[in-house]
Write a protein that holds these residues in place. Structure first.
Motif, PDB file in Angstrom:
ATOM      1  N   VAL A   1     -32.967 -38.755 -44.145  1.00  0.00           N
ATOM      2  CA  VAL A   1     -32.586 -39.391 -42.880  1.00  0.00           C
ATOM      3  C   VAL A   1     -32.604 -38.388 -41.738  1.00  0.00           C
ATOM      4  O   VAL A   1     -33.033 -38.714 -40.616  1.00  0.00           O
ATOM      5  N   GLY A   2     -32.150 -37.147 -41.996  1.00  0.00           N
ATOM      6  CA  GLY A   2     -32.112 -36.160 -40.926  1.00  0.00           C
ATOM      7  C   GLY A   2     -33.497 -35.825 -40.392  1.00  0.00           C
ATOM      8  O   GLY A   2     -33.727 -35.826 -39.171  1.00  0.00           O
ATOM      9  N   VAL A   3     -34.443 -35.549 -41.288  1.00  0.00           N
ATOM     10  CA  VAL A   3     -35.793 -35.219 -40.827  1.00  0.00           C
ATOM     11  C   VAL A   3     -36.463 -36.440 -40.199  1.00  0.00           C
ATOM     12  O   VAL A   3     -37.147 -36.330 -39.170  1.00  0.00           O
ATOM     13  N   ALA A   4     -36.255 -37.626 -40.799  1.00  0.00           N
ATOM     14  CA  ALA A   4     -36.819 -38.836 -40.204  1.00  0.00           C
ATOM     15  C   ALA A   4     -36.248 -39.077 -38.806  1.00  0.00           C
ATOM     16  O   ALA A   4     -36.982 -39.471 -37.884  1.00  0.00           O
ATOM     17  N   GLY A   5     -34.942 -38.827 -38.626  1.00  0.00           N
ATOM     18  CA  GLY A   5     -34.348 -38.991 -37.306  1.00  0.00           C
ATOM     19  C   GLY A   5     -34.938 -38.039 -36.280  1.00  0.00           C
ATOM     20  O   GLY A   5     -35.213 -38.427 -35.140  1.00  0.00           O
ATOM     21  N   LEU A   6     -35.150 -36.796 -36.680  1.00  0.00           N
ATOM     22  CA  LEU A   6     -35.766 -35.838 -35.759  1.00  0.00           C
ATOM     23  C   LEU A   6     -37.180 -36.258 -35.371  1.00  0.00           C
ATOM     24  O   LEU A   6     -37.569 -36.205 -34.199  1.00  0.00           O
ATOM     25  N   VAL A   7     -37.961 -36.686 -36.363  1.00  0.00           N
ATOM     26  CA  VAL A   7     -39.341 -37.085 -36.097  1.00  0.00           C
ATOM     27  C   VAL A   7     -39.385 -38.323 -35.202  1.00  0.00           C
ATOM     28  O   VAL A   7     -40.171 -38.388 -34.241  1.00  0.00           O
TER      29      VAL A   7
ATOM     30  N   ALA B   1     -26.405 -38.032 -35.864  1.00  0.00           N
ATOM     31  CA  ALA B   1     -24.941 -37.887 -35.830  1.00  0.00           C
ATOM     32  C   ALA B   1     -24.332 -38.287 -37.167  1.00  0.00           C
ATOM     33  O   ALA B   1     -23.381 -37.644 -37.657  1.00  0.00           O
ATOM     34  N   GLY B   2     -24.860 -39.334 -37.791  1.00  0.00           N
ATOM     35  CA  GLY B   2     -24.368 -39.736 -39.102  1.00  0.00           C
ATOM     36  C   GLY B   2     -24.577 -38.672 -40.157  1.00  0.00           C
ATOM     37  O   GLY B   2     -23.724 -38.485 -41.044  1.00  0.00           O
ATOM     38  N   CYS B   3     -25.693 -37.953 -40.085  1.00  0.00           N
ATOM     39  CA  CYS B   3     -25.943 -36.868 -41.040  1.00  0.00           C
ATOM     40  C   CYS B   3     -24.903 -35.759 -40.882  1.00  0.00           C
ATOM     41  O   CYS B   3     -24.389 -35.225 -41.879  1.00  0.00           O
ATOM     42  N   VAL B   4     -24.585 -35.393 -39.645  1.00  0.00           N
ATOM     43  CA  VAL B   4     -23.579 -34.348 -39.413  1.00  0.00           C
ATOM     44  C   VAL B   4     -22.216 -34.801 -39.922  1.00  0.00           C
ATOM     45  O   VAL B   4     -21.482 -34.031 -40.556  1.00  0.00           O
ATOM     46  N   VAL B   5     -21.876 -36.062 -39.661  1.00  0.00           N
ATOM     47  CA  VAL B   5     -20.589 -36.583 -40.121  1.00  0.00           C
ATOM     48  C   VAL B   5     -20.540 -36.611 -41.646  1.00  0.00           C
ATOM     49  O   VAL B   5     -19.516 -36.270 -42.264  1.00  0.00           O
ATOM     50  N   ALA B   6     -21.641 -37.015 -42.288  1.00  0.00           N
ATOM     51  CA  ALA B   6     -21.672 -37.079 -43.747  1.00  0.00           C
ATOM     52  C   ALA B   6     -21.503 -35.695 -44.366  1.00  0.00           C
ATOM     53  O   ALA B   6     -20.758 -35.528 -45.346  1.00  0.00           O
ATOM     54  N   LEU B   7     -22.180 -34.695 -43.818  1.00  0.00           N
ATOM     55  CA  LEU B   7     -22.033 -33.344 -44.343  1.00  0.00           C
ATOM     56  C   LEU B   7     -20.619 -32.825 -44.133  1.00  0.00           C
ATOM     57  O   LEU B   7     -20.030 -32.205 -45.032  1.00  0.00           O
ATOM     58  N   THR B   8     -20.071 -33.080 -42.961  1.00  0.00           N
ATOM     59  CA  THR B   8     -18.702 -32.629 -42.682  1.00  0.00           C
ATOM     60  C   THR B   8     -17.710 -33.294 -43.623  1.00  0.00           C
ATOM     61  O   THR B   8     -16.806 -32.647 -44.160  1.00  0.00           O
ATOM     62  N   GLY B   9     -17.868 -34.594 -43.834  1.00  0.00           N
ATOM     63  CA  GLY B   9     -16.970 -35.297 -44.740  1.00  0.00           C
ATOM     64  C   GLY B   9     -17.074 -34.790 -46.169  1.00  0.00           C
ATOM     65  O   GLY B   9     -16.065 -34.671 -46.878  1.00  0.00           O
ATOM     66  N   THR B  10     -18.291 -34.462 -46.614  1.00  0.00           N
ATOM     67  CA  THR B  10     -18.469 -33.933 -47.971  1.00  0.00           C
ATOM     68  C   THR B  10     -17.751 -32.606 -48.134  1.00  0.00           C
ATOM     69  O   THR B  10     -17.078 -32.362 -49.149  1.00  0.00           O
ATOM     70  N   VAL B  11     -17.895 -31.731 -47.149  1.00  0.00           N
ATOM     71  CA  VAL B  11     -17.249 -30.421 -47.234  1.00  0.00           C
ATOM     72  C   VAL B  11     -15.733 -30.567 -47.200  1.00  0.00           C
ATOM     73  O   VAL B  11     -15.007 -29.880 -47.939  1.00  0.00           O
TER      74      VAL B  11
ATOM     75  N   VAL C   1     -25.190 -33.716 -29.698  1.00  0.00           N
ATOM     76  CA  VAL C   1     -24.602 -34.105 -28.416  1.00  0.00           C
ATOM     77  C   VAL C   1     -25.560 -33.784 -27.271  1.00  0.00           C
ATOM     78  O   VAL C   1     -25.731 -34.588 -26.333  1.00  0.00           O
ATOM     79  N   ALA C   2     -26.215 -32.631 -27.327  1.00  0.00           N
ATOM     80  CA  ALA C   2     -27.179 -32.272 -26.281  1.00  0.00           C
ATOM     81  C   ALA C   2     -28.350 -33.242 -26.257  1.00  0.00           C
ATOM     82  O   ALA C   2     -28.805 -33.661 -25.182  1.00  0.00           O
ATOM     83  N   ALA C   3     -28.848 -33.630 -27.441  1.00  0.00           N
ATOM     84  CA  ALA C   3     -29.948 -34.594 -27.490  1.00  0.00           C
ATOM     85  C   ALA C   3     -29.515 -35.934 -26.914  1.00  0.00           C
ATOM     86  O   ALA C   3     -30.270 -36.582 -26.161  1.00  0.00           O
ATOM     87  N   GLY C   4     -28.290 -36.377 -27.220  1.00  0.00           N
ATOM     88  CA  GLY C   4     -27.801 -37.629 -26.673  1.00  0.00           C
ATOM     89  C   GLY C   4     -27.678 -37.592 -25.165  1.00  0.00           C
ATOM     90  O   GLY C   4     -27.994 -38.572 -24.478  1.00  0.00           O
ATOM     91  N   ALA C   5     -27.235 -36.458 -24.621  1.00  0.00           N
ATOM     92  CA  ALA C   5     -27.124 -36.340 -23.167  1.00  0.00           C
ATOM     93  C   ALA C   5     -28.495 -36.358 -22.498  1.00  0.00           C
ATOM     94  O   ALA C   5     -28.665 -36.922 -21.406  1.00  0.00           O
ATOM     95  N   LEU C   6     -29.492 -35.768 -23.159  1.00  0.00           N
ATOM     96  CA  LEU C   6     -30.815 -35.665 -22.550  1.00  0.00           C
ATOM     97  C   LEU C   6     -31.599 -36.969 -22.592  1.00  0.00           C
ATOM     98  O   LEU C   6     -32.547 -37.137 -21.818  1.00  0.00           O
ATOM     99  N   VAL C   7     -31.262 -37.889 -23.490  1.00  0.00           N
ATOM    100  CA  VAL C   7     -31.966 -39.177 -23.490  1.00  0.00           C
ATOM    101  C   VAL C   7     -31.382 -40.156 -22.482  1.00  0.00           C
ATOM    102  O   VAL C   7     -31.945 -41.234 -22.277  1.00  0.00           O
ATOM    103  N   LEU C   8     -30.276 -39.799 -21.841  1.00  0.00           N
ATOM    104  CA  LEU C   8     -29.735 -40.634 -20.775  1.00  0.00           C
ATOM    105  C   LEU C   8     -30.701 -40.663 -19.590  1.00  0.00           C
ATOM    106  O   LEU C   8     -31.304 -39.640 -19.258  1.00  0.00           O
TER     107      LEU C   8
END
Length: 489
Positions: free
Chosen positions: A15-21, A48-58, A436-443
């Protein structure tokens, strides 16, 4: 929780690589509109979901050292020992995820660079005037400049890129004096002067709607379509991105070998009883070397690490020889090197002393043959065997006789599958800043802050890597077993 961490790691890999692409491709290739908005925001949400999932796992399972992650993978793959000399399973597991992880990392790095370069340089919206003109029957014509103001240069040179307010006269729909229209445009070399012409888009029957212009016709068309970059620039970025994606595929294949599907063991396979001896450096000589067609193995005294990977030397025939770390196996034909898609330094202390079968299907004379070590205690470790070693074994002696038991099943030992529990907090923070930076830049908001935000988004993970170390881990609380290395073959 061990299996959950593996699933999270695999999900983030895909999901992370697909989201970036998708985010980079949508921002680079789609016109402004509801489709692009939906695509880019869905991609941002996935990241964002990938970051949350990794954080929750840790947080739930606890962070572990990379070495402990290898131990967890081995514990999950072990099964009750069926006894020494047991029959081989009829079917071997496929091995795709190591290739997927390496390829994903190799693809993510250039994609992040392309993404933030285009996010920072691209125009987030076509603007109200361009939108009104694009929705009407517009034309694009070369019109002379009648006034220039508000000049801003990108450098001190007279040929530096600049932005300025250009005024032109649009033809009146029913004759008479032209209607003045002012627009701001970027010129890549210098500043256009009064009397120079610029390609301008306007609506002949509605000059009151205004005009948009640029230094090239393609830039005007891109502005009307709401594309973030002109067509020519987007095409160049897309080609470079495609080359990087192809290189990432090649890197993943070179490091781990091609992804494998499940295979059925047959009578044409070669099998040897083997015992893991440790890690050592293997020297792979090119075919036709004066030293012989085989390969030498040697130990890196005192280290037993992966330091030799990727190095090489020149043979007397002028061809290069490759040196890399391998897992050494004691067999009846001497020590055999098995190349893993993992850290041999971390794997060797856990696997040393394990007994089982090394088996592979004979392949061509070049490259590395896919091979697997099937341990007596129920796990299957995929690796690659140098073709020269396979040829040496075939010429040295008859392989050990083996039987196949359709009732026997093994578990795949995927070293590195628990990487989701090894991510340090600093890397997670850097990834969150990038999202967060990517989200701000797509505004759809323009301004000078975009370039600095893009730089921050691209550099944040790197800075965290420099500070904490990529997948860095605290000092292990239990000492690792000493690494042994067998003698040279």
């Amino acid at each position: 929780m061990s299996a959950g961490a593996v699933r999270v790691g695999r999900g983030v890999t895909v999901v992370g690589v697909a989201g970036l692409v998708v985010l980079a491709g949508g921002w680079l290739l789609l016109d402004a509109g509801s489709l692009r908005t939906a695509v880019v925001w869905a991609a941002v949400a996935a990241l964002a979901g990938c970051v949350v999932a990794l954080t929750g796992t840790v947080l739930r399972a606890g962070r572990v050292t990379p070495a402990r992650g290898y131990e967890l993978a081995l514990d999950a793959a072990r099964a009750p020992a069926p006894g020494t000399g047991t029959a081989l399973p009829a079917v071997l597991h496929g091995s795709r995820w190591p290739w997927a992880r390496v390829t994903a990392v190799a693809l993510a790095v250039p994609t992040v660079l392309v993404l933030f370069c285009t996010l920072g340089a691209g125009t987030p919206d076509r603007g109200a005037v361009a939108g009104r003109i694009a929705d009407a029957d517009f034309v694009i014509k070369e019109l002379p400049v009648v006034a220039v103001g508000g000049v801003e240069r990108a450098g001190s040179s007279s040929r530096a890129s600049s932005e300025a307010d250009y005024t032109v006269r649009l033809p009146a729909p029913h004759g008479g004096a032209g209607v003045p229209a002012t627009f701001r445009a970027e010129v890549h070399r210098g500043v256009r002067q009064v009397g120079d012409t610029l390609p301008v888009a306007y609506v002949p029957q509605r000059p009151d709607l205004g005009a948009v212009g640029a230094d090239t016709r393609s830039a005007v068309e891109a502005q009307l379509a709401g594309r973030t970059l002109p067509y020519g620039t987007a095409a160049v970025a897309g080609v470079l991105w495609g080359v990087a994606a192809l290189a990432a595929f090649c890197v993943g294949t070179a490091v781990t070998g091609p992804p494998r599907g499940g295979r059925r063991v047959g009578k044409d396979w070669t099998a040897l009883r083997a015992t893991v001896a440790g890690v050592a450096e293997h020297v792979e000589r090119p075919t036709g070397d004066d030293a012989g067609t085989g390969a030498d193995t040697g130990t890196d005294a005192g280290t037993g690490a992966d330091a030799g990977a990727g190095s090489g030397s020149r043979s007397r025939s002028g061809k290069g020889s490759a040196r890399y770390a391998c897992l050494m196996l004691h067999t009846g034909t001497g020590d055999v090197p098995l190349r893993l898609a993992a850290s041999h330094r971390r794997a060797a202390p856990l696997l040393t002393g394990a007994a089982g079968w090394l088996l592979w299907k004979p392949a061509g004379p070049r490259g590395k043959a896919p091979a697997d070590f099937v341990a007596d205690d129920g796990w299957q470790l995929p690796g690659r065997l140098p073709a020269a070693e396979a040829a040496r074994i075939a010429a040295a002696r008859t392989p050990d006789a083996f039987t196949v038991d359709t009732a026997r099943h093994t578990r795949l030992l995927e070293l590195g599958s628990h990487w989701a529990r090894t991510v340090p907090a600093g890397v997670l923070l850097g990834a969150a800043v990038s999202v967060v930076a990517a989200g701000a830049l797509v505004l759809p908001v323009d301004g000078g802050w975009r370039a600095w935000t893009a730089v921050a988004g691209a550099v944040a993970p790197l800075l965290c890597w420099m500070i904490t170390g990529l997948f860095g881990a605290p000092r292990a609380t239990t000492p690792a077993a000493p690494v042994e290395a067998g003698p040279a073959a």
